[in-house]
Write a protein that holds these residues in place. Structure first.
Motif, short mmCIF file in Angstrom:
data_model
loop_
_atom_site.label_atom_id
_atom_site.label_comp_id
_atom_site.label_asym_id
_atom_site.label_seq_id
_atom_site.Cartn_x
_atom_site.Cartn_y
_atom_site.Cartn_z
N LEU A 307 0.84 -1.21 0.00
CA LEU A 307 0.00 0.00 0.00
C LEU A 307 0.86 1.25 0.00
O LEU A 307 0.58 2.22 -0.71
N PHE A 308 1.92 1.22 0.80
CA PHE A 308 2.86 2.35 0.87
C PHE A 308 3.43 2.66 -0.52
O PHE A 308 3.45 3.83 -0.95
N GLU A 309 3.88 1.65 -1.23
CA GLU A 309 4.47 1.85 -2.56
C GLU A 309 3.43 2.28 -3.58
O GLU A 309 3.70 3.12 -4.46
N ALA A 310 2.22 1.73 -3.46
CA ALA A 310 1.16 2.11 -4.40
C ALA A 310 0.76 3.57 -4.23
O ALA A 310 0.52 4.28 -5.21
N LEU A 311 0.69 4.03 -2.99
CA LEU A 311 0.40 5.44 -2.73
C LEU A 311 1.54 6.32 -3.21
O LEU A 311 1.32 7.39 -3.81
N ARG A 312 2.76 5.88 -2.97
CA ARG A 312 3.93 6.65 -3.38
C ARG A 312 3.95 6.84 -4.89
O ARG A 312 4.35 7.91 -5.39
N ALA A 313 3.50 5.83 -5.62
CA ALA A 313 3.46 5.93 -7.08
C ALA A 313 2.48 7.00 -7.55
O ALA A 313 2.59 7.50 -8.68
N ILE A 316 1.53 10.30 -3.22
CA ILE A 316 0.95 10.43 -1.88
C ILE A 316 1.91 9.72 -0.93
O ILE A 316 2.11 8.50 -1.04
N PHE A 317 2.51 10.47 -0.02
CA PHE A 317 3.58 9.94 0.81
C PHE A 317 3.10 9.77 2.25
O PHE A 317 2.70 10.73 2.89
N VAL A 318 3.14 8.52 2.72
CA VAL A 318 2.84 8.20 4.11
C VAL A 318 4.09 7.52 4.69
O VAL A 318 5.11 7.43 4.01
N ARG A 319 4.03 7.03 5.92
CA ARG A 319 5.21 6.44 6.54
C ARG A 319 4.98 4.95 6.81
O ARG A 319 3.90 4.55 7.30
N TYR A 320 5.99 4.17 6.47
CA TYR A 320 5.96 2.72 6.72
C TYR A 320 7.19 2.35 7.53
O TYR A 320 8.30 2.79 7.22
#
Length: 352
Positions: A307-313, A316-320
């Motif tokens: 999910l982190f990588e999919a958002l980053r693509a 949209i940057f969150v923290r993992y």
């Protein structure tokens, strides 16, 4: 290449901050920054600042800022310490108070800077496991130690503990310094400031970076007894008397003095946090109860790293955090309503 000096260099695993993306159109929800600008009084203080004064050293005691903080919290200025962000304040506190051969205690899931400082300053430590619900068990701190460090609310979970629990820990640890790290306290948790008259071994650390939208200014502070604050001042003055520059002192004081704006933006963040938590739950996420400006979320059918990588693509940057017990969670900073709506829409698409 032969480097005969290399074995004399400090070997340490440093803290890794959240990514600082520079791409256009990004939604940055990975560093727990405030989505709203600082108080208008901060902008006015910057406009009115006399640049000619920069030819002189700033007030080493930052009286203007200390007096503003003392007045706001019902303390004496001699009970206030200020530094270059709460990280600087905490680093000085490690050097000032954790000086025995006994290990300090802090939760096993917490701010990842703590073990870095322990390594840097050679402070022995033991982690205290949180419960299955990520809550603190005060009885786990009932042992001899070199100090206690407890973030409240905790990071990255966002869970805040009640004042009665904090006092319980203080009562059972009167022979060492207890530090309560309140970086996120303004978003719904209860500050331990009211306990200061009863416990001389209590140090409370706060920051202007989160609730006051001043992460770029680097200002933090601590409240405590005159004994603890005096020790902090002595350690600070042993290597850098001027931890805050003149601009930071004026701007931070202006922010502290604008209580109405502070409360307004904190409420905006809290309202958006609750609405966003409900929207994420509707998508199947489990959300820990948060009293911070972020959410800690996990999905039972979806891998957090993916999910982190999919958002980053999608910028949209969150923290993992690839760490035991929390490696299927995402920490999501609360942004504006519009930013959180974009996050939710992106997750709907990813999950489908």
């Amino acid at each position: 290449m032969n480097k005969p000096f290399a074995d004399k260099l400090r070997k340490i695993a440093s803290y890794v901050p959240g990514e600082q993306p520079q791409c256009a159109g990004r939604i940055k929800l990975n560093a727990n920054e405030n989505p709203y600008p600082p108080s208008p009084r901060v902008a006015a203080a910057l406009r009115d600042f006399d640049a000619a004064t920069l030819a002189f050293y700033p007030d080493a005691n930052a009286h203007r800022l200390k007096n503003a903080l003392a007045a706001q919290n019902g303390l004496k200025a001699s009970q206030v310490f200020v530094g270059n962000g709460s990280d600087d304040v905490l680093a000085l506190a490690f050097q000032s108070f954790f000086c025995s051969d006994q290990p300090i205690l802090y939760p096993d899931i917490t701010y990842s800077f703590y073990p870095v400082w322990c390594g840097l300053f050679r402070v022995p430590y033991e982690t205290v496991p949180l419960g299955a619900d990520f809550r603190v068990n005060p009885r786990a701190f009932d042992r001899r130690s070199g100090g206690v460090l407890l973030p409240n609310p905790n990071a990255p979970t966002g869970i805040g503990e009640p004042l009665a629990l904090l006092e319980d820990i203080l009562r059972h640890n009167a022979d060492c310094v207890v530090i309560i790290d309140e970086a996120y306290v303004d978003f719904g948790a209860e500050s331990a400031v009211s306990l200061l008259p009863k416990y001389e071994n209590l140090l409370i650390v706060q920051t202007a970076s989160k609730s006051r939208s001043l992460a770029g200014l680097r200002v933090g502070w601590a409240f405590g007894s005159e004994t603890l604050i005096g020790t902090l001042e002595a350690v600070k003055n042993s290597y850098n008397s001027y931890t805050l520059d003149a601009v930071a002192i004026e701007a931070a004081a202006a922010s502290v003095e604008d209580d109405a704006y502070f409360r307004k933006t904190c409420k905006q963040v809290m309202d958006t946090r609750e609405a966003s938590a409900e929207a994420l739950r509707a998508l199947g996420f489990s959300i820990l109860p948060s009293q911070a400006n972020f959410l800690f979320a996990t999905h039972p059918q979806k891998n957090a790293a993916e999910l982190f990588e999919a958002l980053r693509a999608q910028n949209i940057f969150v923290r993992y955090f690839d760490l035991p017990r929390i490696d299927n969670y995402l920490r999501i900073t609360v942004g504006t309503d519009a930013q959180m709506a974009r996050l939710t829409d992106a997750l709907k698409t990813i999950l489908s």
